[in-house]
Design an enzyme around this catalytic site. Structure first.
Site, PDB file in Angstrom:
ATOM      1  N   CYS A   2      -7.803 -13.970   2.670  1.00  0.00           N
ATOM      2  CA  CYS A   2      -8.253 -15.265   2.169  1.00  0.00           C
ATOM      3  C   CYS A   2      -9.434 -15.043   1.236  1.00  0.00           C
ATOM      4  O   CYS A   2     -10.098 -14.012   1.286  1.00  0.00           O
ATOM      5  CB  CYS A   2      -8.687 -16.142   3.324  1.00  0.00           C
ATOM      6  SG  CYS A   2      -7.406 -16.323   4.573  1.00  0.00           S
ATOM      7  N   ARG A  27      -6.366 -13.818  -3.729  1.00  0.00           N
ATOM      8  CA  ARG A  27      -6.453 -13.304  -2.360  1.00  0.00           C
ATOM      9  C   ARG A  27      -5.590 -14.087  -1.375  1.00  0.00           C
ATOM     10  O   ARG A  27      -5.365 -13.652  -0.251  1.00  0.00           O
ATOM     11  CB  ARG A  27      -7.903 -13.343  -1.871  1.00  0.00           C
ATOM     12  CG  ARG A  27      -8.845 -12.516  -2.701  1.00  0.00           C
ATOM     13  CD  ARG A  27     -10.239 -12.603  -2.139  1.00  0.00           C
ATOM     14  NE  ARG A  27     -10.304 -11.942  -0.854  1.00  0.00           N
ATOM     15  CZ  ARG A  27     -10.581 -10.668  -0.688  1.00  0.00           C
ATOM     16  NH1 ARG A  27     -10.824  -9.914  -1.737  1.00  0.00           N
ATOM     17  NH2 ARG A  27     -10.624 -10.139   0.514  1.00  0.00           N
ATOM     18  N   TRP A  75      -4.516 -17.412   3.019  1.00  0.00           N
ATOM     19  CA  TRP A  75      -3.252 -16.707   3.250  1.00  0.00           C
ATOM     20  C   TRP A  75      -2.997 -16.853   4.748  1.00  0.00           C
ATOM     21  O   TRP A  75      -3.714 -16.279   5.564  1.00  0.00           O
ATOM     22  CB  TRP A  75      -3.380 -15.243   2.848  1.00  0.00           C
ATOM     23  CG  TRP A  75      -2.082 -14.493   2.913  1.00  0.00           C
ATOM     24  CD1 TRP A  75      -1.135 -14.420   1.938  1.00  0.00           C
ATOM     25  CD2 TRP A  75      -1.589 -13.713   4.011  1.00  0.00           C
ATOM     26  NE1 TRP A  75      -0.083 -13.656   2.367  1.00  0.00           N
ATOM     27  CE2 TRP A  75      -0.330 -13.209   3.631  1.00  0.00           C
ATOM     28  CE3 TRP A  75      -2.078 -13.401   5.274  1.00  0.00           C
ATOM     29  CZ2 TRP A  75       0.437 -12.410   4.462  1.00  0.00           C
ATOM     30  CZ3 TRP A  75      -1.313 -12.608   6.118  1.00  0.00           C
ATOM     31  CH2 TRP A  75      -0.062 -12.112   5.699  1.00  0.00           C
ATOM     32  N   ASN A 101     -11.908 -15.489   7.102  1.00  0.00           N
ATOM     33  CA  ASN A 101     -10.894 -14.530   6.659  1.00  0.00           C
ATOM     34  C   ASN A 101     -10.718 -13.531   7.792  1.00  0.00           C
ATOM     35  O   ASN A 101     -11.715 -13.032   8.321  1.00  0.00           O
ATOM     36  CB  ASN A 101     -11.388 -13.815   5.390  1.00  0.00           C
ATOM     37  CG  ASN A 101     -10.437 -12.717   4.952  1.00  0.00           C
ATOM     38  OD1 ASN A 101      -9.233 -12.803   5.160  1.00  0.00           O
ATOM     39  ND2 ASN A 101     -10.975 -11.682   4.330  1.00  0.00           N
ATOM     40  N   GLY A 102      -9.474 -13.243   8.181  1.00  0.00           N
ATOM     41  CA  GLY A 102      -9.252 -12.271   9.250  1.00  0.00           C
ATOM     42  C   GLY A 102      -8.508 -12.898  10.415  1.00  0.00           C
ATOM     43  O   GLY A 102      -7.879 -13.949  10.268  1.00  0.00           O
ATOM     44  N   GLU A 484       8.041   2.936  -6.748  1.00  0.00           N
ATOM     45  CA  GLU A 484       7.089   1.976  -7.321  1.00  0.00           C
ATOM     46  C   GLU A 484       7.834   0.936  -8.178  1.00  0.00           C
ATOM     47  O   GLU A 484       7.522  -0.262  -8.120  1.00  0.00           O
ATOM     48  CB  GLU A 484       6.032   2.738  -8.143  1.00  0.00           C
ATOM     49  CG  GLU A 484       5.015   1.884  -8.871  1.00  0.00           C
ATOM     50  CD  GLU A 484       4.151   0.998  -7.974  1.00  0.00           C
ATOM     51  OE1 GLU A 484       4.216   1.104  -6.748  1.00  0.00           O
ATOM     52  OE2 GLU A 484       3.431   0.159  -8.538  1.00  0.00           O
ATOM     53  N   LYS A 488       7.765  -3.107  -7.356  1.00  0.00           N
ATOM     54  CA  LYS A 488       7.347  -4.112  -8.337  1.00  0.00           C
ATOM     55  C   LYS A 488       8.403  -5.206  -8.452  1.00  0.00           C
ATOM     56  O   LYS A 488       8.084  -6.385  -8.509  1.00  0.00           O
ATOM     57  CB  LYS A 488       7.124  -3.486  -9.730  1.00  0.00           C
ATOM     58  CG  LYS A 488       5.893  -2.631  -9.867  1.00  0.00           C
ATOM     59  CD  LYS A 488       4.626  -3.417 -10.070  1.00  0.00           C
ATOM     60  CE  LYS A 488       3.735  -3.445  -8.874  1.00  0.00           C
ATOM     61  NZ  LYS A 488       3.170  -2.347  -8.265  1.00  0.00           N
ATOM     62  N   GLU A 491       8.517  -7.453  -5.215  1.00  0.00           N
ATOM     63  CA  GLU A 491       7.409  -8.380  -4.986  1.00  0.00           C
ATOM     64  C   GLU A 491       7.324  -9.457  -6.063  1.00  0.00           C
ATOM     65  O   GLU A 491       6.870 -10.556  -5.788  1.00  0.00           O
ATOM     66  CB  GLU A 491       6.072  -7.646  -4.795  1.00  0.00           C
ATOM     67  CG  GLU A 491       5.446  -7.045  -6.016  1.00  0.00           C
ATOM     68  CD  GLU A 491       4.059  -6.442  -5.717  1.00  0.00           C
ATOM     69  OE1 GLU A 491       3.698  -5.475  -6.399  1.00  0.00           O
ATOM     70  OE2 GLU A 491       3.342  -6.923  -4.823  1.00  0.00           O
ATOM     71  N   HIS A 507      24.100  10.736   0.261  1.00  0.00           N
ATOM     72  CA  HIS A 507      24.055  10.743   1.724  1.00  0.00           C
ATOM     73  C   HIS A 507      24.119   9.323   2.289  1.00  0.00           C
ATOM     74  O   HIS A 507      23.688   9.084   3.415  1.00  0.00           O
ATOM     75  CB  HIS A 507      22.790  11.465   2.192  1.00  0.00           C
ATOM     76  CG  HIS A 507      22.749  12.893   1.724  1.00  0.00           C
ATOM     77  ND1 HIS A 507      23.485  13.886   2.322  1.00  0.00           N
ATOM     78  CD2 HIS A 507      22.115  13.464   0.672  1.00  0.00           C
ATOM     79  CE1 HIS A 507      23.279  15.032   1.669  1.00  0.00           C
ATOM     80  NE2 HIS A 507      22.451  14.803   0.660  1.00  0.00           N
ATOM     81  N   LYS A 610      -3.536 -10.392  -2.533  1.00  0.00           N
ATOM     82  CA  LYS A 610      -3.950  -9.177  -3.225  1.00  0.00           C
ATOM     83  C   LYS A 610      -4.440  -8.103  -2.263  1.00  0.00           C
ATOM     84  O   LYS A 610      -4.045  -6.953  -2.359  1.00  0.00           O
ATOM     85  CB  LYS A 610      -5.039  -9.521  -4.249  1.00  0.00           C
ATOM     86  CG  LYS A 610      -5.542  -8.339  -5.048  1.00  0.00           C
ATOM     87  CD  LYS A 610      -4.495  -7.838  -6.010  1.00  0.00           C
ATOM     88  CE  LYS A 610      -4.979  -6.666  -6.826  1.00  0.00           C
ATOM     89  NZ  LYS A 610      -3.824  -5.964  -7.419  1.00  0.00           N
TER      90      LYS A 610
HETATM   91  O1  M6R Z   1      -5.995  -2.554  -2.247  1.00  0.00           O
HETATM   92  P1  M6R Z   1      -5.007  -1.478  -1.862  1.00  0.00           P
HETATM   93  O2  M6R Z   1      -4.731  -0.513  -2.946  1.00  0.00           O
HETATM   94  O3  M6R Z   1      -5.378  -0.799  -0.563  1.00  0.00           O
HETATM   95  O4  M6R Z   1      -3.657  -2.264  -1.574  1.00  0.00           O
HETATM   96  C1  M6R Z   1      -2.534  -1.604  -1.077  1.00  0.00           C
HETATM   97  C2  M6R Z   1      -1.296  -2.454  -1.217  1.00  0.00           C
HETATM   98  O5  M6R Z   1      -1.433  -3.645  -0.500  1.00  0.00           O
HETATM   99  C3  M6R Z   1      -1.003  -2.787  -2.689  1.00  0.00           C
HETATM  100  O6  M6R Z   1      -0.888  -1.640  -3.458  1.00  0.00           O
HETATM  101  C4  M6R Z   1       0.310  -3.605  -2.807  1.00  0.00           C
HETATM  102  O7  M6R Z   1       1.374  -2.819  -2.407  1.00  0.00           O
HETATM  103  C5  M6R Z   1       0.492  -4.103  -4.243  1.00  0.00           C
HETATM  104  N1  M6R Z   1       0.545  -5.537  -4.256  1.00  0.00           N
HETATM  105  C6  M6R Z   1       1.747  -3.641  -4.887  1.00  0.00           C
HETATM  106  O8  M6R Z   1       1.839  -4.086  -6.196  1.00  0.00           O
END
Ligand code: M6R
Length: 615
Positions: A2, A27, A75, A101-102, A484, A488, A491, A507, A610
């Site tokens: 959050c 966030r 969030w 937050n938490g 990766e 992308k 998400e 496999h 984020k």
């Molecule tokens: O802040 P961080 O690099 O620790 O975050 C790790 C992941 O949450 C972050 O890389 C997430 O996978 C991204 N949204 C991917 O684009």
């Protein structure tokens, strides 16, 4: 997860708080709310959905003028994202407002106790217990900061809490445990926030707050105490970027801007770390040469995109240093009794520096005696503060939820660490290091070159925007690039996407291939280990023979792939190990364009936040 803002000073609190929430919305964006202290009372408004809903409601029903207030963008963890579960939460008399937050892990027991005492709850959240507990402490005669300390002593879990009280018109109190909180120090005004971007337009002077500390701000004072009320010293720092870095700057999305910033971000991460003759010097590498020479094993811990950077690091570190290197999802690390000790170097990679899974894994590693080096993009965040050494990536603020420039700079930082270990341990000659350093220095212009040729990739993404599934394959360092690319797309475009090591297709996953399924193939350089290149050319043929539509990422001049590619995306030639830096960029552009073609919010994809500050 959050976003949290608190303010007290000479300005209209609601404007400062809303401006902060706009910058923190990345966030969490399930709901948002604000509260201000005005004329001996609290005024609060909250709305489910994005911040825009709250702003509209505030336009229709403005809150009273006030110079102290707080705001939250959520969030959801406990309870769905509705108006009543949005923060702030108030006590029954409406005198205390709290944002959080938490996760408060013992909230069910605390709630049962409060309900037994006759307290009526109005939300499903864990946070609401704090509002009632604070109110009862204040009713018993405590000041708000004393009340916060008393409440925190009874809480289990991870939290940042910020509270105001109707009887304290110029005071905001906050506490943290395993969750981010920074103070912004202004002139006649002070700020509290989850990160500095919330107040960067007002001040670039910040204070770090440690775990289990309580901070009370007034317009002219900042007092930080431990849970017993003893004042503790605080560390201040200057934020080296300004508000413009956190603006869209004419781009439709932050993600587009951040993709475009990559050449500069890569250059900044290299800056000042390469001395004469290619000798590396890493600022804040607080581990001595002797400690680094003792290292017998490297373990990289990270999540999501940062984990993919770690997978690339393994190839580089093992090749350059011959130290065995493991890469582990941080969330799994401490639960499997890993073999870690004094001679283990743990590398924790995190853009935000606040990812709870990574933080918990690093704490576990340190308890086992390991030395921890953080690779991080956020100055003053918890992960670098709790590590033995740090290598900052200088990507600048990354606002889009999908990580782009942070990833490329994490790769650069990993290469620097690998080469530095090689330099210190003598596994690489000076001239060999110098040659790689030259290649690294060429990367900003190569990334620039890739960016200039992305129009066909955008067109292809639009053309494929109705596909139901996209597969990504690669070998060697191309495998993490494939992972990766798939992450992308998942998400951002909410599309089935999976990354595989190319040879693994046979496999099992090759059964997924049917007529027209797009498969993105990351092809290693033909100038590297030719066996790798030849093998992947065979893999392309295998999938094409089964009807796949092949999209091939290959280096300029690699003609061998042409007969098997339905689409070729050219990237500049790079040494094999460095290829992920250029090969990832088209995949970022592809996912971004695909999401936009499918009508989705590129910067704030559904269900995500984020930084993931809960386990
Ligand atoms: O802040 P961080 O690099 O620790 O975050 C790790 C992941 O949450 C972050 O890389 C997430 O996978 C991204 N949204 C991917 O684009």
């Amino acid at each position: 997860m959050c976003g949290i803002v608190g303010y007290t000073g000479g300005q209209q609190a609601i404007s400062v708080v809303l401006e902060g929430l706009r910058r923190l919305e990345y966030r969490g964006y399930d709901s948002a709310g604000v509260a201000v202290v005005a004329d001996g009372a609290l005024a609060s408004l909250k709305r489910a959905g994005k911040l825009a809903n709250l702003e509209k409601a505030l336009d229709e029903t403005p809150l009273a003028s006030a110079t102290t207030g707080l705001g939250h963008t959520r969030w959801a963890t406990h309870g769905p994202p509705t108006n009543r579960n949005a923060h702030p939460h108030l006590d029954q008399a409406g005198r205390v407002a709290v944002i959080h937050n938490g996760i408060i892990e013992n909230f069910a027991r605390l709630r049962a106790e409060l309900e037994a005492d006759g307290v009526a709850f109005v939300s499903d959240t864990d946070t609401e217990v704090v509002a009632h507990m604070l109110a009862s402490e204040v009713a018993a005669g405590s000041g708000l900061a004393d009340a916060m300390r008393a409440v925190c002593r009874r809480l289990a879990g991870a939290f940042t809490l910020v509270a105001v009280h109707a009887d304290a018109p110029d005071r905001v109190v906050a506490a943290r445990r395993n969750s981010p909180l920074v103070v912004g120090v202004g002139d006649g005004e002070n700020f509290l926030a989850s990160d500095v971007s919330a107040f960067i337009a007002h001040t670039r002077e910040a204070l770090e707050i440690d775990d289990d500390h309580v901070v009370e701000i007034t317009p002219d004072t900042v007092v930080v105490t431990d849970t017993d009320g003893a004042q503790v010293p605080v560390r201040g720092y200057h934020v080296d970027w300004d508000a413009s870095a956190a603006e869209k700057d004419g781009y439709d999305y932050f993600m587009l801007k951040e993709i475009a910033e990559q050449p500069k971000a890569v250059a900044n991460t290299l800056l000042g770390r390469i001395g004469t003759g290619g000798k590396l010097s890493l600022d804040q590498m607080r581990l001595s040469d002797e400690e680094l020479r003792e290292v017998e094993k490297v373990v990289v811990i990270a999540c999501g995109t940062a984990y993919h950077a770690g997978l690339v690091a393994k190839y580089a570190i093992e090749h350059w240093t011959r130290i065995p290197c493991e890469v582990e999802l941080a969330s799994e690390f401490r639960y499997r009794d890993p073999v870690v000790g004094r001679r283990t170097l743990v590398i924790a990679i995190s853009q935000s520096g606040e990812t709870m899974d990574t933080l918990m894994a690093l704490r576990y590693a340190r308890q086992q005696g390991a030395r921890v080096l953080a690779i991080c993009n956020t100055n003053g965040s918890t992960i670098p503060r709790e590590s033995d050494a740090v290598l900052y990536t200088y990507a600048g603020p990354e606002v889009a939820v999908a990580s782009t420039k942070a990833f490329l700079t994490q790769l650069i930082a990993c290469y620097l660490v690998g080469l530095y270990l090689g330099q210190v341990r003598g596994t690489k000659w000076g001239d060999e290091i110098q040659a790689v350093v030259r290649d690294l220095s060429d990367l900003p212009s190569k990334v620039d070159q890739v960016l200039e040729t992305m129009e066909p990739v955008r067109a292809l993404a639009r053309e494929l925007s109705t596909a139901t599934s996209v597969l990504f394959v690669g070998r060697h360092v191309g495998f993490p690039v494939a992972l990766e690319g798939a992450l992308k797309l998942k998400e951002l475009a909410y599309m089935h996407a999976e990354g595989f090591a190319a040879a693994e297709l046979k496999h099992g996953p090759i059964a997924l291939i049917e007529d027209g399924v797009p498969v993105v193939v990351v092809v290693p350089s033909p100038r590297g280990r030719s066996v790798l290149h030849d093998k992947i050319v065979s893999n392309i043929q295998e999938i094409r023979a089964r009807g796949a539509r092949t999209i091939v990422i290959a280096e300029e001049g690699d003609d061998a792939v042409e007969p098997y590619a339905d689409h070729i995306v050219r990237v500049p030639a790079c040494p094999t190990l460095l290829q992920p830096v250029v090969a990832t960029v088209p995949l970022q552009v592809f996912a971004c364009e695909m999401a936009s073609a499918r009508g989705f919010d590129v910067d704030q994809p559904r269900n995500l936040a984020k930084s993931v500050t809960v386990e």
